[in-house]
Write a protein that holds these residues in place. Structure first.
Motif, PDB file in Angstrom:
ATOM      1  N   ILE A   1     -27.523  37.971 -17.413  1.00  0.00           N
ATOM      2  CA  ILE A   1     -27.509  37.180 -16.353  1.00  0.00           C
ATOM      3  C   ILE A   1     -28.845  36.274 -15.866  1.00  0.00           C
ATOM      4  O   ILE A   1     -28.735  35.130 -15.710  1.00  0.00           O
ATOM      5  CB  ILE A   1     -26.833  37.754 -15.138  1.00  0.00           C
ATOM      6  N   PRO A   2     -29.882  37.022 -15.749  1.00  0.00           N
ATOM      7  CA  PRO A   2     -31.192  36.233 -15.540  1.00  0.00           C
ATOM      8  C   PRO A   2     -31.383  35.243 -16.290  1.00  0.00           C
ATOM      9  O   PRO A   2     -32.098  34.166 -15.948  1.00  0.00           O
ATOM     10  CB  PRO A   2     -32.077  37.470 -15.471  1.00  0.00           C
ATOM     11  N   HIS A   3     -31.142  35.249 -17.555  1.00  0.00           N
ATOM     12  CA  HIS A   3     -31.643  34.380 -18.712  1.00  0.00           C
ATOM     13  C   HIS A   3     -30.694  33.043 -18.310  1.00  0.00           C
ATOM     14  O   HIS A   3     -31.212  31.982 -18.227  1.00  0.00           O
ATOM     15  CB  HIS A   3     -31.161  34.609 -19.919  1.00  0.00           C
ATOM     16  N   GLY A   4     -29.392  33.196 -17.745  1.00  0.00           N
ATOM     17  CA  GLY A   4     -28.516  32.124 -17.707  1.00  0.00           C
ATOM     18  C   GLY A   4     -29.054  31.519 -16.492  1.00  0.00           C
ATOM     19  O   GLY A   4     -29.185  30.288 -16.357  1.00  0.00           O
ATOM     20  N   VAL A   5     -29.412  32.212 -15.461  1.00  0.00           N
ATOM     21  CA  VAL A   5     -30.023  31.731 -14.338  1.00  0.00           C
ATOM     22  C   VAL A   5     -31.211  30.944 -14.327  1.00  0.00           C
ATOM     23  O   VAL A   5     -31.556  29.818 -13.913  1.00  0.00           O
ATOM     24  CB  VAL A   5     -30.283  32.936 -13.091  1.00  0.00           C
ATOM     25  N   TRP A   6     -31.947  31.618 -15.293  1.00  0.00           N
ATOM     26  CA  TRP A   6     -33.464  30.838 -15.492  1.00  0.00           C
ATOM     27  C   TRP A   6     -33.182  29.415 -16.012  1.00  0.00           C
ATOM     28  O   TRP A   6     -33.568  28.412 -15.682  1.00  0.00           O
ATOM     29  CB  TRP A   6     -34.307  31.670 -16.545  1.00  0.00           C
ATOM     30  N   PHE A   7     -32.216  29.381 -16.894  1.00  0.00           N
ATOM     31  CA  PHE A   7     -32.035  28.132 -17.956  1.00  0.00           C
ATOM     32  C   PHE A   7     -31.233  27.030 -16.718  1.00  0.00           C
ATOM     33  O   PHE A   7     -31.594  25.951 -16.684  1.00  0.00           O
ATOM     34  CB  PHE A   7     -31.484  28.105 -19.096  1.00  0.00           C
ATOM     35  N   VAL A   8     -30.300  27.357 -16.021  1.00  0.00           N
ATOM     36  CA  VAL A   8     -29.541  26.718 -15.052  1.00  0.00           C
ATOM     37  C   VAL A   8     -30.817  26.247 -13.943  1.00  0.00           C
ATOM     38  O   VAL A   8     -30.866  24.898 -13.420  1.00  0.00           O
ATOM     39  CB  VAL A   8     -28.737  27.336 -14.511  1.00  0.00           C
ATOM     40  N   SER A   9     -31.618  27.004 -13.418  1.00  0.00           N
ATOM     41  CA  SER A   9     -32.638  26.598 -12.442  1.00  0.00           C
ATOM     42  C   SER A   9     -33.446  25.914 -12.955  1.00  0.00           C
ATOM     43  O   SER A   9     -33.864  24.762 -12.322  1.00  0.00           O
ATOM     44  CB  SER A   9     -33.200  28.059 -11.813  1.00  0.00           C
ATOM     45  N   TYR A  10     -33.863  26.081 -14.269  1.00  0.00           N
ATOM     46  CA  TYR A  10     -34.886  24.993 -14.823  1.00  0.00           C
ATOM     47  C   TYR A  10     -34.461  23.585 -15.095  1.00  0.00           C
ATOM     48  O   TYR A  10     -34.862  22.454 -14.545  1.00  0.00           O
ATOM     49  CB  TYR A  10     -35.450  25.562 -16.255  1.00  0.00           C
ATOM     50  N   GLU A  11     -32.999  23.602 -15.625  1.00  0.00           N
ATOM     51  CA  GLU A  11     -32.334  22.154 -15.726  1.00  0.00           C
ATOM     52  C   GLU A  11     -32.165  21.578 -14.393  1.00  0.00           C
ATOM     53  O   GLU A  11     -32.383  20.460 -14.101  1.00  0.00           O
ATOM     54  CB  GLU A  11     -31.305  22.476 -16.332  1.00  0.00           C
ATOM     55  N   PHE A  12     -31.624  22.309 -13.483  1.00  0.00           N
ATOM     56  CA  PHE A  12     -31.370  21.788 -12.078  1.00  0.00           C
ATOM     57  C   PHE A  12     -32.833  21.278 -11.291  1.00  0.00           C
ATOM     58  O   PHE A  12     -32.903  19.993 -10.872  1.00  0.00           O
ATOM     59  CB  PHE A  12     -30.913  22.951 -11.078  1.00  0.00           C
ATOM     60  N   ALA A  13     -33.951  22.185 -11.635  1.00  0.00           N
ATOM     61  CA  ALA A  13     -34.920  21.517 -10.807  1.00  0.00           C
ATOM     62  C   ALA A  13     -35.759  20.483 -11.429  1.00  0.00           C
ATOM     63  O   ALA A  13     -36.136  19.448 -10.924  1.00  0.00           O
ATOM     64  CB  ALA A  13     -35.988  22.812 -10.792  1.00  0.00           C
ATOM     65  N   LYS A  14     -35.563  20.335 -12.809  1.00  0.00           N
ATOM     66  CA  LYS A  14     -36.015  19.212 -13.791  1.00  0.00           C
ATOM     67  C   LYS A  14     -35.408  17.960 -13.211  1.00  0.00           C
ATOM     68  O   LYS A  14     -35.807  16.947 -13.018  1.00  0.00           O
ATOM     69  CB  LYS A  14     -35.886  19.585 -15.287  1.00  0.00           C
ATOM     70  N   VAL A  15     -33.917  18.207 -12.890  1.00  0.00           N
ATOM     71  CA  VAL A  15     -33.220  16.816 -12.917  1.00  0.00           C
ATOM     72  C   VAL A  15     -33.531  16.264 -11.366  1.00  0.00           C
ATOM     73  O   VAL A  15     -33.729  15.481 -11.163  1.00  0.00           O
ATOM     74  CB  VAL A  15     -31.726  17.176 -13.034  1.00  0.00           C
ATOM     75  N   GLU A  16     -33.772  17.403 -10.508  1.00  0.00           N
ATOM     76  CA  GLU A  16     -33.707  17.117  -9.129  1.00  0.00           C
ATOM     77  C   GLU A  16     -35.091  16.441  -9.020  1.00  0.00           C
ATOM     78  O   GLU A  16     -35.660  15.325  -8.254  1.00  0.00           O
ATOM     79  CB  GLU A  16     -33.463  18.322  -8.264  1.00  0.00           C
ATOM     80  N   LEU A  17     -36.236  16.941  -9.621  1.00  0.00           N
ATOM     81  CA  LEU A  17     -37.783  16.528  -9.280  1.00  0.00           C
ATOM     82  C   LEU A  17     -37.413  15.237 -10.150  1.00  0.00           C
ATOM     83  O   LEU A  17     -38.646  14.685  -9.560  1.00  0.00           O
ATOM     84  CB  LEU A  17     -38.471  17.543  -9.988  1.00  0.00           C
ATOM     85  N   THR A  18     -37.161  14.974 -11.069  1.00  0.00           N
ATOM     86  CA  THR A  18     -37.017  13.592 -11.730  1.00  0.00           C
ATOM     87  C   THR A  18     -36.507  12.632 -10.722  1.00  0.00           C
ATOM     88  O   THR A  18     -36.950  11.475 -10.759  1.00  0.00           O
ATOM     89  CB  THR A  18     -36.338  13.545 -13.033  1.00  0.00           C
ATOM     90  N   LYS A  19     -35.233  12.858 -10.337  1.00  0.00           N
ATOM     91  CA  LYS A  19     -34.517  12.149  -9.281  1.00  0.00           C
ATOM     92  C   LYS A  19     -35.535  11.681  -8.037  1.00  0.00           C
ATOM     93  O   LYS A  19     -35.695  10.492  -7.674  1.00  0.00           O
ATOM     94  CB  LYS A  19     -33.540  12.798  -8.882  1.00  0.00           C
ATOM     95  N   MET A  20     -36.164  12.725  -7.591  1.00  0.00           N
ATOM     96  CA  MET A  20     -36.918  12.611  -6.371  1.00  0.00           C
ATOM     97  C   MET A  20     -38.204  11.663  -6.734  1.00  0.00           C
ATOM     98  O   MET A  20     -38.495  10.813  -6.026  1.00  0.00           O
ATOM     99  CB  MET A  20     -37.645  13.862  -6.120  1.00  0.00           C
ATOM    100  N   ARG A  21     -38.920  11.757  -8.003  1.00  0.00           N
ATOM    101  CA  ARG A  21     -39.846  10.999  -8.491  1.00  0.00           C
ATOM    102  C   ARG A  21     -39.562   9.675  -8.436  1.00  0.00           C
ATOM    103  O   ARG A  21     -40.374   8.823  -8.314  1.00  0.00           O
ATOM    104  CB  ARG A  21     -40.622  11.650 -10.002  1.00  0.00           C
ATOM    105  N   ASN A  22     -38.364   9.528  -9.198  1.00  0.00           N
ATOM    106  CA  ASN A  22     -37.925   8.039  -9.394  1.00  0.00           C
ATOM    107  C   ASN A  22     -36.971   7.319  -8.249  1.00  0.00           C
ATOM    108  O   ASN A  22     -36.322   6.517  -8.716  1.00  0.00           O
ATOM    109  CB  ASN A  22     -37.068   7.937 -10.621  1.00  0.00           C
ATOM    110  N   GLY A  23     -37.015   8.137  -7.389  1.00  0.00           N
ATOM    111  CA  GLY A  23     -36.379   7.357  -6.251  1.00  0.00           C
ATOM    112  C   GLY A  23     -34.638   7.494  -6.300  1.00  0.00           C
ATOM    113  O   GLY A  23     -33.976   6.506  -5.819  1.00  0.00           O
ATOM    114  N   GLY A  24     -34.183   8.562  -6.876  1.00  0.00           N
ATOM    115  CA  GLY A  24     -32.764   8.780  -7.160  1.00  0.00           C
ATOM    116  C   GLY A  24     -32.304   8.238  -8.566  1.00  0.00           C
ATOM    117  O   GLY A  24     -31.214   8.410  -8.878  1.00  0.00           O
TER     118      GLY A  24
END
Length: 162
Positions: free
Chosen positions: A93-116
């Motif tokens: 379960i934590p491996h699944g959570v790690w990869f989902v959290s990483y993917e989610f944070a990467k997408v959201e941080l990229t959106k924030m950086r690029n203004g959505g």
């Protein structure tokens, strides 16, 4: 990582590809990878715990676990796999959570950086810093989240193996 790749490719082939489907595929792939890892780590963790708690030597702990893995009528196979269920929960379960959290944070941080906007802005001087900062922050977020999920199972696993 292989499980993550399979999960990501599975969702990339989906016609209704949205962020939730991608995260589901990444979670499933990461969880499968963690489950496979558990079968390798459970006997190794058992050796480690026996050394820490019981105080057995490396050779005695290793011999005990390895003899439980080898086919023989004189040994107890279950002894080599003691704590496997908790190890599956701790790693799967934590491996699944790690990869989902990483993917989610990467997408959201990229959106924030690029203004959505998900696309990297061409000619942006900060893009090199972002190539380092976004994965690093995403990894830190993912590790914290996954460890928060997996830590209780690690405690249970250690108590079972002790």
């Amino acid at each position: 990582m292989t499980g993550y790749g399979y999960g990501k490719r599975w969702t990339d082939n989906d016609d209704n590809n949205n962020n939730n489907n991608v995260l589901l595929g990444v979670f499933i792939g990461g969880t499968i990878g963690g489950i496979f890892q558990s079968f390798v780590m459970s006997p190794i963790e058992l050796i480690k715990v026996s050394q820490q708690v019981v105080g057995t030597s490396v050779s005695k702990a290793t011999t005990s676990v390895v003899s439980g893995l080898l086919p023989s009528s004189n040994n107890n196979k279950s002894s080599a796999w003691r704590g496997l269920g908790a190890t599956l929960l701790r790693d799967g379960i934590p491996h699944g959570v790690w990869f989902v959290s990483y993917e989610f944070a990467k997408v959201e941080l990229t959106k924030m950086r690029n203004g959505g906007n998900n696309n990297v802005m061409e000619g942006d001087d900060d893009s090199t810093a972002d190539e380092i900062a976004i994965p690093m922050l995403s990894g830190a977020f993912a590790a914290t989240t996954a460890w928060g999920v997996g830590y209780p199972f690690d405690l249970i696993k250690t108590r079972i193996q002790a």
